[in-house]
Structure formats: structure tokens, C-alpha cells
Design a protein around this motif. Structure first.
Motif, PDB file in Angstrom:
ATOM      1  N   VAL A 173       0.868  -1.177   0.000  1.00 54.20           N
ATOM      2  CA  VAL A 173       0.000   0.000   0.000  1.00 54.20           C
ATOM      3  C   VAL A 173       0.905   1.226   0.000  1.00 54.20           C
ATOM      4  O   VAL A 173       1.917   1.263   0.705  1.00 54.20           O
ATOM      5  N   SER A 174       0.544   2.205  -0.812  1.00 54.14           N
ATOM      6  CA  SER A 174       1.287   3.465  -0.842  1.00 54.14           C
ATOM      7  C   SER A 174       0.690   4.420   0.168  1.00 54.14           C
ATOM      8  O   SER A 174      -0.448   4.241   0.637  1.00 54.14           O
ATOM      9  N   ASP A 175       1.427   5.448   0.493  1.00 54.98           N
ATOM     10  CA  ASP A 175       0.932   6.492   1.391  1.00 54.98           C
ATOM     11  C   ASP A 175      -0.367   7.078   0.839  1.00 54.98           C
ATOM     12  O   ASP A 175      -1.356   7.204   1.557  1.00 54.98           O
ATOM     13  N   ALA A 176      -0.383   7.414  -0.457  1.00 53.30           N
ATOM     14  CA  ALA A 176      -1.576   8.024  -1.063  1.00 53.30           C
ATOM     15  C   ALA A 176      -2.778   7.078  -0.989  1.00 53.30           C
ATOM     16  O   ALA A 176      -3.889   7.508  -0.644  1.00 53.30           O
ATOM     17  N   ALA A 177      -2.582   5.801  -1.298  1.00 47.06           N
ATOM     18  CA  ALA A 177      -3.681   4.839  -1.237  1.00 47.06           C
ATOM     19  C   ALA A 177      -4.170   4.655   0.199  1.00 47.06           C
ATOM     20  O   ALA A 177      -5.375   4.529   0.444  1.00 47.06           O
ATOM     21  N   HIS A 178      -3.252   4.648   1.152  1.00 48.08           N
ATOM     22  CA  HIS A 178      -3.637   4.516   2.556  1.00 48.08           C
ATOM     23  C   HIS A 178      -4.491   5.714   2.992  1.00 48.08           C
ATOM     24  O   HIS A 178      -5.503   5.549   3.674  1.00 48.08           O
ATOM     25  N   ARG A 179      -4.106   6.902   2.577  1.00 44.89           N
ATOM     26  CA  ARG A 179      -4.877   8.101   2.935  1.00 44.89           C
ATOM     27  C   ARG A 179      -6.264   8.077   2.286  1.00 44.89           C
ATOM     28  O   ARG A 179      -7.251   8.439   2.935  1.00 44.89           O
ATOM     29  N   ARG A 180      -6.353   7.632   1.041  1.00 46.85           N
ATOM     30  CA  ARG A 180      -7.666   7.509   0.375  1.00 46.85           C
ATOM     31  C   ARG A 180      -8.535   6.511   1.118  1.00 46.85           C
ATOM     32  O   ARG A 180      -9.717   6.758   1.376  1.00 46.85           O
ATOM     33  N   ASN A 181      -7.956   5.375   1.481  1.00 51.54           N
ATOM     34  CA  ASN A 181      -8.688   4.339   2.199  1.00 51.54           C
ATOM     35  C   ASN A 181      -9.170   4.856   3.556  1.00 51.54           C
ATOM     36  O   ASN A 181     -10.287   4.604   3.971  1.00 51.54           O
ATOM     37  N   ALA A 182      -8.317   5.616   4.258  1.00 56.37           N
ATOM     38  CA  ALA A 182      -8.687   6.174   5.562  1.00 56.37           C
ATOM     39  C   ALA A 182      -9.847   7.156   5.417  1.00 56.37           C
ATOM     40  O   ALA A 182     -10.767   7.161   6.238  1.00 56.37           O
ATOM     41  N   ARG A 183      -9.818   7.970   4.364  1.00 53.32           N
ATOM     42  CA  ARG A 183     -10.923   8.927   4.139  1.00 53.32           C
ATOM     43  C   ARG A 183     -12.221   8.185   3.873  1.00 53.32           C
ATOM     44  O   ARG A 183     -13.273   8.556   4.383  1.00 53.32           O
ATOM     45  N   MET A 184     -12.151   7.130   3.076  1.00 46.59           N
ATOM     46  CA  MET A 184     -13.366   6.344   2.767  1.00 46.59           C
ATOM     47  C   MET A 184     -13.882   5.649   4.019  1.00 46.59           C
ATOM     48  O   MET A 184     -15.089   5.615   4.268  1.00 46.59           O
ATOM     49  N   THR A 185     -12.970   5.108   4.835  1.00 50.43           N
ATOM     50  CA  THR A 185     -13.370   4.420   6.056  1.00 50.43           C
ATOM     51  C   THR A 185     -13.986   5.378   7.065  1.00 50.43           C
ATOM     52  O   THR A 185     -14.953   5.039   7.732  1.00 50.43           O
ATOM     53  N   ASN A 186     -13.431   6.600   7.141  1.00 49.86           N
ATOM     54  CA  ASN A 186     -13.927   7.589   8.096  1.00 49.86           C
ATOM     55  C   ASN A 186     -15.108   8.382   7.550  1.00 49.86           C
ATOM     56  O   ASN A 186     -15.649   9.236   8.263  1.00 49.86           O
ATOM     57  N   GLY A 187     -15.468   8.159   6.279  1.00 50.01           N
ATOM     58  CA  GLY A 187     -16.622   8.844   5.708  1.00 50.01           C
ATOM     59  C   GLY A 187     -16.401  10.299   5.397  1.00 50.01           C
ATOM     60  O   GLY A 187     -17.330  11.082   5.291  1.00 50.01           O
TER      61      GLY A 187
END
Length: 188
Positions: A173-187
Motif C-alpha cells: 500500500v502506498s501512502d496516497a492509497a492509505h490516505r484515500r482508504n482512511a478517508r473512505m473508512t472515516n466517511g
């Protein structure tokens, strides 16, 4: 020394009181099902000592994991540079929990904390995770963490003989993908 906290867990330095449960966990054939062998108490204690030395030296590595509500030791998680001799390089995230801790979401929760630390504090561009192809539980955690597999990186573990423990998979996982995933998870 860094200590990480999540809603339910503390990722912390190793204590003498962890050695018994750590050794029992590493002697459990189910916990070690995707490793070449179970570990003796001496080898378990030596690994915990190495983990603590790395934490003291660089401030990150393989942390002991405890449940905040009870103080119970349930395993380990963290980050470590990939060993020499592997067919890839980078920093690896990993986890191993006692059987009693399986199925509660602890590995995913601890894994998220480790990824956050790796990207936010260490400024890593990418983090990887490795397991045997047959380790579906760990692969599911990798997926929940937003990590993806490239089959071109699959490899046979050079330290393992023929059998089901030899074929391994790499997730990243890249930093950018992790941040996108975190935004989606946190709504957000």
C-alpha cells in the motif's frame, strides 16, 4: 520510545511479563501454522529481546500488543525492514496474535495504527506485507488495510522446503492509497 494507542489496544515496548505468553503463543501449532516450525521458549525469548533492542535503538519495530481494557498481552505487530536475501526490499508490516485474540478485529486495528505511524511519522512512501499464499486470515487483514497484491511479486520462500508454506504473496500500500482508504473508512 514510541508507544501507539488505538481505541482498544496499546502497542508498546516488551516487558518481562510478556515472555511467558509470547512463548506459549509461539509454541501453539495453530498460531505457527504458516511458519516452518513452532518456537522453543528460548527462541521466543531471544526474539522478544531483539524486538525490544530495535525499539530502543530506533523507536519503532515490532511492538508488543495489549488490550487496553484488561492489560492482557495478545501478541505483536509492527514494522521492520525486509530481511536481506528476499526478492524485494522495503519496510514490512506484520502481526501475530494469540488464538484467543482472533476474530475481534485486533489485527486490523493494530495494522492501521502501524500504517499510520509508518506513513505519518516515518514518512515511508510505501509499506508491504508478506505471508504464505495459504494464510487467508492474514491476507484478509491486508485487504482490509487497503493493501493490494501483484501476482508478479509472488515468490517461494528460500528458507522453506517444498510444501504449502513455501509459496508466498506480497501485498503493498502506498501512502496516497492509505490516505484515500482512511478517508473512505472515516466517511470524509
Amino acid at each position: 520510545m514510541s508507544e501507539l494507542r488505538t481505541e482498544r489496544l496499546t502497542l508498546r515496548e516488551w516487558r518481562a511479563s510478556d515472555l511467558g505468553p509470547w512463548a506459549a503463543m509461539n509454541a501453539d501449532p495453530e498460531v505457527r501454522a504458516h511458519f516452518p516450525e513452532v518456537l522453543s521458549r528460548e527462541r521466543s525469548e531471544a526474539s522478544a529481546a531483539r524486538f525490544q533492542t530495535d525499539l530502543a535503538r530506533r523507536g519503532w519495530g515490532w511492538w508488543a500488543v495489549e488490550v487496553r481494557a484488561t492489560g492482557e498481552f495478545i501478541g505483536f505487530t509492527g514494522l521492520d525492514p525486509v530481511d536481506d536475501g528476499m526478492p524485494f526490499t522495503g519496510v514490512e508490516a506484520g502481526w501475530r496474535l494469540t488464538r484467543a485474540a482472533w476474530g475481534h478485529g485486533y489485527a486490523t486495528e493494530a495494522g492501521r495504527a502501524v500504517l499510520d505511524f509508518g506513513f505519518d511519522t516515518l514518512r515511508l512512501p510505501q509499506i508491504l506485507a508478506v505471508t504464505t499464499a495459504a494464510n487467508l486470515r492474514s491476507r484478509a487483514v491486508m485487504g482490509r488495510l487497503g493493501m493490494t497484491r501483484d501476482p508478479a511479486e509472488d515468490f517461494d520462500d528460500p528458507e522453506v522446503g517444498d510444501g504449502p508454506r513455501r509459496p508466498c504473496v506480497v501485498y503493498r500500500v502506498s501512502d496516497a492509497a492509505h490516505r484515500r482508504n482512511a478517508r473512505m473508512t472515516n466517511g470524509s
